[in-house]
Design a protein around this motif. Structure first.
Motif, PDB file in Angstrom:
ATOM      1  N   LEU A 454       1.058  -1.196   0.150  1.00  0.00           N
ATOM      2  CA  LEU A 454       0.380  -0.242  -0.043  1.00  0.00           C
ATOM      3  C   LEU A 454       0.929   1.489  -0.040  1.00  0.00           C
ATOM      4  O   LEU A 454       1.596   0.955   0.784  1.00  0.00           O
ATOM      5  CB  LEU A 454      -1.135   0.020   0.801  1.00  0.00           C
ATOM      6  CG  LEU A 454      -2.049  -1.023   1.421  1.00  0.00           C
ATOM      7  CD1 LEU A 454      -2.344  -1.976   0.803  1.00  0.00           C
ATOM      8  CD2 LEU A 454      -3.142  -0.549   2.482  1.00  0.00           C
ATOM      9  N   ASP A 455       0.479   1.939  -1.198  1.00  0.00           N
ATOM     10  CA  ASP A 455       1.640   3.155  -1.222  1.00  0.00           C
ATOM     11  C   ASP A 455       0.987   4.095  -1.608  1.00  0.00           C
ATOM     12  O   ASP A 455      -0.791   3.592  -1.850  1.00  0.00           O
ATOM     13  CB  ASP A 455       2.419   2.948  -2.086  1.00  0.00           C
ATOM     14  CG  ASP A 455       3.066   3.788  -1.912  1.00  0.00           C
ATOM     15  OD1 ASP A 455       3.805   5.102  -1.038  1.00  0.00           O
ATOM     16  OD2 ASP A 455       4.533   3.843  -3.299  1.00  0.00           O
ATOM     17  N   ARG A 456       1.242   5.451  -1.972  1.00  0.00           N
ATOM     18  CA  ARG A 456       0.247   6.867  -2.259  1.00  0.00           C
ATOM     19  C   ARG A 456       0.101   6.604  -3.654  1.00  0.00           C
ATOM     20  O   ARG A 456       0.992   5.384  -4.622  1.00  0.00           O
ATOM     21  CB  ARG A 456       1.549   8.356  -2.170  1.00  0.00           C
ATOM     22  CG  ARG A 456       2.591   7.479  -2.453  1.00  0.00           C
ATOM     23  CD  ARG A 456       3.438   8.983  -2.745  1.00  0.00           C
ATOM     24  NE  ARG A 456       4.522   9.469  -3.535  1.00  0.00           N
ATOM     25  CZ  ARG A 456       5.850  10.440  -3.736  1.00  0.00           C
ATOM     26  NH1 ARG A 456       5.417  10.677  -2.812  1.00  0.00           N
ATOM     27  NH2 ARG A 456       6.745  10.767  -4.916  1.00  0.00           N
ATOM     28  N   GLU A 457      -0.670   7.816  -4.099  1.00  0.00           N
ATOM     29  CA  GLU A 457      -0.987   6.655  -5.818  1.00  0.00           C
ATOM     30  C   GLU A 457       0.629   7.498  -6.526  1.00  0.00           C
ATOM     31  O   GLU A 457      -0.324   6.619  -7.501  1.00  0.00           O
ATOM     32  CB  GLU A 457      -2.056   7.947  -5.775  1.00  0.00           C
ATOM     33  CG  GLU A 457      -3.460   8.233  -7.227  1.00  0.00           C
ATOM     34  CD  GLU A 457      -4.486   9.154  -7.286  1.00  0.00           C
ATOM     35  OE1 GLU A 457      -5.562   8.416  -7.887  1.00  0.00           O
ATOM     36  OE2 GLU A 457      -4.627  10.340  -6.477  1.00  0.00           O
ATOM     37  N   ASP A 458       0.510   8.840  -6.462  1.00  0.00           N
ATOM     38  CA  ASP A 458       1.424   8.459  -8.042  1.00  0.00           C
ATOM     39  C   ASP A 458       3.416   8.279  -7.205  1.00  0.00           C
ATOM     40  O   ASP A 458       4.333   8.394  -6.857  1.00  0.00           O
ATOM     41  CB  ASP A 458       1.600   9.632  -8.600  1.00  0.00           C
ATOM     42  CG  ASP A 458       2.269  10.869  -7.028  1.00  0.00           C
ATOM     43  OD1 ASP A 458       2.099   9.958  -6.299  1.00  0.00           O
ATOM     44  OD2 ASP A 458       2.688  11.987  -7.331  1.00  0.00           O
TER      45      ASP A 458
END
Length: 500
Positions: A454-458
């Motif tokens: 799970l990471d940020r969008e970009d």
């Protein structure tokens, strides 16, 4: 027998003016309808996940958490602990904010009614209820709506204390001011606003003495919390020095994101200042303008000024100043329509302005109920993991704050191994837990076969992390795994990595 007639000056025993119930109920009901409209449309976002994580802990765990961070929200978390004990879901998390804003609309109406009559009060309460930013925070599981409710209630007690001179209103004022500041310490900026009101009203020594005692009580109650919060500055390290753009954004939030509507609102508010209506109260010059204008201007101005030295300002921290504008606009409508000989002109004009503010900003009202109105939406992120993961898979959060999705929706992560987690949030007295040291993390991650990241969008670009643990996560995934799938959504992305 000689009788002596004692004449009591009428001004020493003010007559009780009862506000019509409808004046209070109509704004409150309008706010409740707007607050409940689409209340469950979006999932929890990051700040709401913080409330969720803190409020669902035991009182002992919450106490340990507050010693490390978020001491300024301690009372709110404790209140929400009791609320979520009744039922723990998204709607219940947000319902207190809806109720708080509904109460605020009624109290704004009550203030306007006491200072300028029931018609002004009704229009002021309605104007407050239909502002999009009010709906934004009415539908958020954070403390800001409750702070607004506390601030307007405190202001109402100030008006009653000045009007009647009865000590009980000042005692209520002291308690309300303290409780509001316990919900958020920056609500203390309400006190200088009230001091400005007393100054403009040329209050007598007795009013100043009672206000000073009440204000001192509120400051004394909040001082220990503020002292603890001084060492927790990392929670607001993201705040920068506000410039004129911050002032512009605040004006647009309060007056309306639509430029032409904002112009109408500000012109009507100016009308209240050009020809203020006065009331014959114990404080001779107490008027709606002397109450509303300091409430609107003083808290934002002081916090922005302080933030030039120590950045603390954020728009939501002074949301409680907004009722001042609603009161001024309603008074401006009253002053302009008083030039007409038509008795109902005020209500008709008020209804038109309320309809203009609501109808002209329906797009903004719909926007605040969408996921895009917040930084992220954790529900769809969690749904991807729930739908596509398999028992025995591992989950990894490239940034510690992204663990909020697992905190907010733990059932979606049931059966997955949080490979980097060393100690869970509750036991570590943190919001997101503590992680393994880099050497242990590298070994643990290398043994996994399928990892959900799970990471940020970009997140496609390789990033440079200061934290050694974050660098290990990125390096091991790059060297030993390949990405098999990715799904992006507002504010986050979910990646499936499979061992080579």
């Amino acid at each position: 027998m000689v009788t002596t007639e004692v004449k009591i000056p009428l001004r020493s025993v003010p007559m009780e003016r009862r506000t019509p119930v409808a004046t209070l109920l109509i704004p409150a009901a309008t706010m409740a309808v707007l607050g409940l409209w689409g209340l469950g449309n979006r999932g929890l976002w990051g700040d709401e996940a913080t409330t969720w994580a803190a409020a669902r802990r035991t009182p002992a765990e919450l106490w340990h958490l507050l010693q490390n961070l978020d001491a300024v929200h301690g009372l709110y978390y404790l209140l929400m602990h009791g609320v979520l004990a009744l039922r723990a879901d998204e709607l219940m998390l947000r319902l207190p904010s809806v109720l708080a804003m509904s109460w605020s609309a009624a109290v704004v109406a009550a203030i306007g009614a006491r200072l300028a009559g029931p018609r002004v009060g009704l229009v002021a309460g309605m104007l407050f209820a239909v502002v999009p930013v009010v709906s934004l925070y009415a539908q958020e599981g954070r403390s800001y709506a409750l702070v607004v409710a506390g601030a307007v209630t405190t202001t109402y007690f100030l008006v009653r204390g000045c009007e009647t001179g009865q000590p009980r209103w000042w005692r209520l004022y002291a308690l309300a001011a303290a409780a509001t500041a316990l919900l958020h310490a920056f609500a203390l900026f309400l006190l200088p606003a009230h001091a400005a009101t007393l100054l403009a009203a040329r209050a007598r020594a007795r009013e100043w003495r009672l206000w000073s005692l009440s204000a001192a009580f509120a400051v004394a109650v909040v001082a220990p919390i503020a002292w603890v919060a001084r060492s927790q500055g990392e929670a607001i390290a993201w705040i920068t020095v506000p410039g004129w753009d911050a002032v512009t954004r605040l004006v647009r939030a309060f007056a309306g994101p639509s430029g032409w509507i904002a112009c109408v609102v500000l012109l009507l508010a100016a009308g209240a200042l050009l020809a203020p209506r006065r009331r014959a109260l114990d404080v001779p010059r107490l008027s709606l303008a002397t109450v509303a204008l300091p409430l609107l201007l003083v808290p934002p101005a002081l916090l922005i000024a302080v933030s030039q030295v120590q950045p603390l300002y954020d728009q939501r921290y002074v949301l409680y100043a907004l009722p001042g504008l609603s009161l001024l606009v309603a008074s401006g409508i009253d002053r302009l329509t008083s030039l007409l000989l038509w008795h109902s002109a005020m209500l008709v004009a008020g209804a038109l302005v309320v309809s203009l503010v609501l109808g002209g900003q329906l797009g903004a009202q719909r926007f605040v109920r969408s996921s895009e109105s917040r930084l992220d939406d954790l529900r769809p992120i969690a749904q991807v993991v729930r739908n596509d993961s398999k028992p025995g898979d591992a989950v990894l959060f490239l940034s510690g704050t992204r663990r909020k999705a697992a905190v907010a929706y733990p059932e979606a992560f049931a059966g997955l191994r949080d490979v980097a987690l060393a100690e869970p949030p509750g036991k570590s007295a943190t919001l997101s837990g503590t992680e393994l040291p880099p050497s242990r993390l590298r070994d643990a991650l290398s043994r996994e076969q399928r990892v959900w990241l799970l990471d940020r969008e970009d997140s496609d670009q390789r990033r440079v992390f200061r934290d050694a643990g974050e660098r290990v996560k990125q390096d091991v995934l790059s060297d030993l795994f390949h990405r098999e799938a990715v799904e992006r959504m507002h504010g986050g992305s979910v990646h499936l990595y499979v061992h080579n």
